[in-house]
Design a protein around this motif. Structure first.
Motif, PDB file in Angstrom:
ATOM      1  N   ALA A 114     -57.281  42.192 -28.097  1.00  0.00           N
ATOM      2  CA  ALA A 114     -58.405  42.091 -27.155  1.00  0.00           C
ATOM      3  C   ALA A 114     -59.490  43.078 -27.542  1.00  0.00           C
ATOM      4  O   ALA A 114     -59.213  44.141 -28.106  1.00  0.00           O
ATOM      5  CB  ALA A 114     -57.917  42.379 -25.738  1.00  0.00           C
ATOM      6  N   THR A 131     -52.490  34.960 -27.410  1.00  0.00           N
ATOM      7  CA  THR A 131     -53.372  36.109 -27.635  1.00  0.00           C
ATOM      8  C   THR A 131     -52.660  37.175 -28.460  1.00  0.00           C
ATOM      9  O   THR A 131     -51.503  37.507 -28.204  1.00  0.00           O
ATOM     10  CB  THR A 131     -53.835  36.726 -26.307  1.00  0.00           C
ATOM     11  OG1 THR A 131     -52.697  37.060 -25.517  1.00  0.00           O
ATOM     12  CG2 THR A 131     -54.688  35.747 -25.535  1.00  0.00           C
ATOM     13  N   LEU A 171     -60.764  37.795 -26.082  1.00  0.00           N
ATOM     14  CA  LEU A 171     -59.403  37.822 -26.621  1.00  0.00           C
ATOM     15  C   LEU A 171     -59.338  37.155 -27.996  1.00  0.00           C
ATOM     16  O   LEU A 171     -59.960  36.114 -28.211  1.00  0.00           O
ATOM     17  CB  LEU A 171     -58.451  37.087 -25.677  1.00  0.00           C
ATOM     18  CG  LEU A 171     -58.329  37.669 -24.266  1.00  0.00           C
ATOM     19  CD1 LEU A 171     -57.675  36.653 -23.339  1.00  0.00           C
ATOM     20  CD2 LEU A 171     -57.535  38.963 -24.297  1.00  0.00           C
ATOM     21  N   ILE A 178     -52.588  40.300 -23.542  1.00  0.00           N
ATOM     22  CA  ILE A 178     -52.083  40.151 -24.909  1.00  0.00           C
ATOM     23  C   ILE A 178     -50.645  39.614 -24.861  1.00  0.00           C
ATOM     24  O   ILE A 178     -49.808  40.089 -24.098  1.00  0.00           O
ATOM     25  CB  ILE A 178     -52.137  41.493 -25.671  1.00  0.00           C
ATOM     26  CG1 ILE A 178     -53.591  41.911 -25.900  1.00  0.00           C
ATOM     27  CG2 ILE A 178     -51.407  41.396 -27.016  1.00  0.00           C
ATOM     28  CD1 ILE A 178     -53.755  43.285 -26.512  1.00  0.00           C
ATOM     29  N   CYS A 183     -57.064  35.069 -30.472  1.00  0.00           N
ATOM     30  CA  CYS A 183     -55.957  34.144 -30.239  1.00  0.00           C
ATOM     31  C   CYS A 183     -55.509  33.502 -31.543  1.00  0.00           C
ATOM     32  O   CYS A 183     -56.323  33.231 -32.425  1.00  0.00           O
ATOM     33  CB  CYS A 183     -56.364  33.050 -29.255  1.00  0.00           C
ATOM     34  SG  CYS A 183     -56.906  33.671 -27.656  1.00  0.00           S
TER      35      CYS A 183
END
Length: 208
Positions: free
Chosen positions: A96, A93, A101, A141, A103
């Motif tokens: 956000a 990640t 999220l 994160i 990624c």
């Protein structure tokens, strides 16, 4: 040799701002410094690597190649294969938002929606408080998730991941001990619009 192809090249010499290579046993090529790969390590004379053809022949008669683009093409193939076979892959990640999220897998960025998080990572927030959901997601994160690809459209840049589809292996192992009609002690850990999240004590050691 065609533009857009991946070809095997042999490193002949590393120069100040480029690498001189022998291309496919046919001709000489160069890899400019801006097309180096961060994952290439220290290039050594005689090493054979895959490179992406940017230009078949420049003004000096060399093939111009890219290791950076070769990396991207390789990753694209991995993503396509994982999508078609339904295999699990790790993603990290990077950011956000209130929906989920962002990624990374190599140079590709995809989205992991909140609804596709495993139960252990789902933000259990009362009354759907979106600011609190965002705070919970931000705490993830930098975390690496095992996911499956739900949707992949490289031409439009659409890449959707699901941790839920990949399966929570730890959770699944614990659930094997649960039988229908058994009674367990539980603790309410979250109240949301669609129901309750409950931590169930299966044994003295395990909870789900």
């Amino acid at each position: 040799i065609r533009t857009g192809e991946l070809v095997e090249v042999k490193i002949l010499q590393e120069q100040k701002n480029k690498i001189l290579v022998y291309v496919g046993g046919l001709t000489l090529g160069i890899i400019p410094e801006q097309e180096f790969s961060p994952d290439m390590g220290e290039p050594k004379e005689g090493d054979k690597i895959l490179a992406y053809v940017l230009t078949v022949e420049n003004d000096d008669g060399y093939v111009v190649l890219s290791l950076r683009r070769a990396d991207k093409e390789r990753i694209l193939k991995v993503l396509q294969d994982k999508f078609e076979t339904g295999q699990v892959l790790p993603v990290k990640t990077s950011d956000a938002n209130k929906g989920g999220l962002l990624c990374q897998f190599g140079e590709y960025e995809g989205f992991l929606p909140v609804s596709q998080l495993a139960s252990s990572h789902y933000p259990k927030v009362a009354s759907g408080n979106r600011d609190e959901i965002l705070n919970r997601l931000k705490s993830l994160i930098g975390h690496t998730f095992q996911v499956k690809i739900l949707n992949f459209e490289p031409n439009s840049g659409k890449l959707i991941f699901s941790e839920k589809a990949a399966g929570d292996l730890v959770q699944q192992e614990k659930i094997k001990n649960i039988k229908i009609d058994q009674n367990f002690e539980g603790e309410i850990t979250g109240i949301v619009d669609f129901g309750l999240f409950v931590k169930v004590k299966i044994t003295a050691e395990d909870e789900v």
